[in-house]
Design an enzyme around this catalytic site. Structure first.
Site, PDB file in Angstrom:
ATOM      1  N   CYS A 196       1.411  -1.105   2.083  1.00  0.00           N
ATOM      2  CA  CYS A 196       2.383  -0.342   2.879  1.00  0.00           C
ATOM      3  C   CYS A 196       3.172   0.659   2.035  1.00  0.00           C
ATOM      4  O   CYS A 196       3.047   1.870   2.224  1.00  0.00           O
ATOM      5  CB  CYS A 196       3.355  -1.297   3.580  1.00  0.00           C
ATOM      6  SG  CYS A 196       2.596  -2.297   4.875  1.00  0.00           S
ATOM      7  N   ARG A 213      -4.038  -5.897  -3.468  1.00  0.00           N
ATOM      8  CA  ARG A 213      -4.191  -4.520  -3.007  1.00  0.00           C
ATOM      9  C   ARG A 213      -3.137  -3.605  -3.641  1.00  0.00           C
ATOM     10  O   ARG A 213      -1.949  -3.875  -3.569  1.00  0.00           O
ATOM     11  CB  ARG A 213      -4.074  -4.456  -1.483  1.00  0.00           C
ATOM     12  CG  ARG A 213      -5.292  -4.983  -0.749  1.00  0.00           C
ATOM     13  CD  ARG A 213      -5.098  -4.996   0.744  1.00  0.00           C
ATOM     14  NE  ARG A 213      -4.081  -5.954   1.158  1.00  0.00           N
ATOM     15  CZ  ARG A 213      -3.714  -6.148   2.431  1.00  0.00           C
ATOM     16  NH1 ARG A 213      -4.275  -5.434   3.390  1.00  0.00           N
ATOM     17  NH2 ARG A 213      -2.800  -7.044   2.734  1.00  0.00           N
TER      18      ARG A 213
END
Length: 263
Positions: free
Chosen positions: A94, A162
């Protein structure tokens, strides 16, 4: 808290009410879908900006002899100061990603998202900057230095790798000639980088030149640091998240370095 976006207000309010019943979080209908999507987008952009300020301060303040953590603690005595910690970088799916959607959106209408661009530049710089700090500690002699990294995921308590900043940081140090060892009990074997040796037991090592804390897992912070000294040539730690008790470590014999700390 959750937000719900829906073009039909009645359906939106129903969904918000439903979410409030089936989850422990409050849910609010905010209007059209685009409003909810934009809200989520700018929430992550704002966090990136706030973290970037802390990271920029961690670069500048030590050069005038100030510990960024002491300065941030002092600033936090004001009720409306938003306290963020500096670190080796920002990861996840994000915060490092959403600002680029916002930047692209601004460019598509002929504007420039100056704050978002600057924040991405600062936060993206931190893995390289931290690697360079370690290089400086060893006076540019990283050849065959054995560096034990504690943590590889981007966030404490998760095994999610990630966009982890530890990837770029360890690659940089590996390219400089260091031997990279990583211990992260939450990360799956296949998610570690190919240039690193996966460590099963951090106490079962020898001749480690530096311990580098890169993810503030509870398992990392609660290690037996006196026992860990025994695997080191000289007990040296680089606290990439500034979560360790510096005075306790120094008193027990560790040489302590960290992000935002004057050398």
């Amino acid at each position: 808290a959750q937000i719900v976006g829906c073009d039909d207000p009645e359906v939106g309010k129903f969904l918000a009410s439903l979410f409030s019943r089936i989850t422990s979080e409050e849910s609010t209908y905010v209007g059209e879908i685009e409003v909810a999507e934009a809200a989520k987008l700018i929430e992550n952009v704002q966090r990136d900006i706030d973290i970037a300020l802390a990271n920029e301060l961690s670069i500048i303040l030590p050069k005038i002899g100030l510990d960024v953590e002491q300065v941030l603690d002092a600033a936090s005595t004001k009720w409306n100061f938003h306290r963020h910690k500096p670190g080796v970088g920002v990861g996840g799916h994000c915060i490092p990603v959403d600002p680029y959607y916002y930047i692209d959106l601004a460019e598509s209408i002929g504007e420039s998202a100056l704050l978002a661009i600057a924040s991405r530049k600062i936060n993206s710089r931190m893995p390289d900057f931290s690697a360079q700090q370690i290089n400086d500690i060893f006076k540019g002699n990283l050849s065959k230095r054995k560096l034990l990294f504690l943590g590889y995921s981007y966030k404490p308590g998760l095994g999610d790798t990630r966009e982890t900043p530890v990837e770029e940081m360890t690659r940089k140090l590996s390219d400089m000639g260091s031997e990279i060892l990583i211990w992260d009990p939450l990360v799956e074997t296949e998610d570690f980088p190919e240039w690193a040796l996966i460590v099963e037991d951090p106490y079962d090592l020898e001749n480690v030149d530096m311990v580098v804390l890169t993810t503030a897992h509870r398992e990392v912070i609660e290690l037996d640091w006196e026992e860990l000294m025994r695997v080191c040539k000289k007990a040296t730690v680089y606290d990439g998240r500034r979560v360790l008790d510096e005075s306790k470590l120094v008193n027990s014999g560790w040489a302590y370095f960290g992000v935002g700390l004057p050398n």
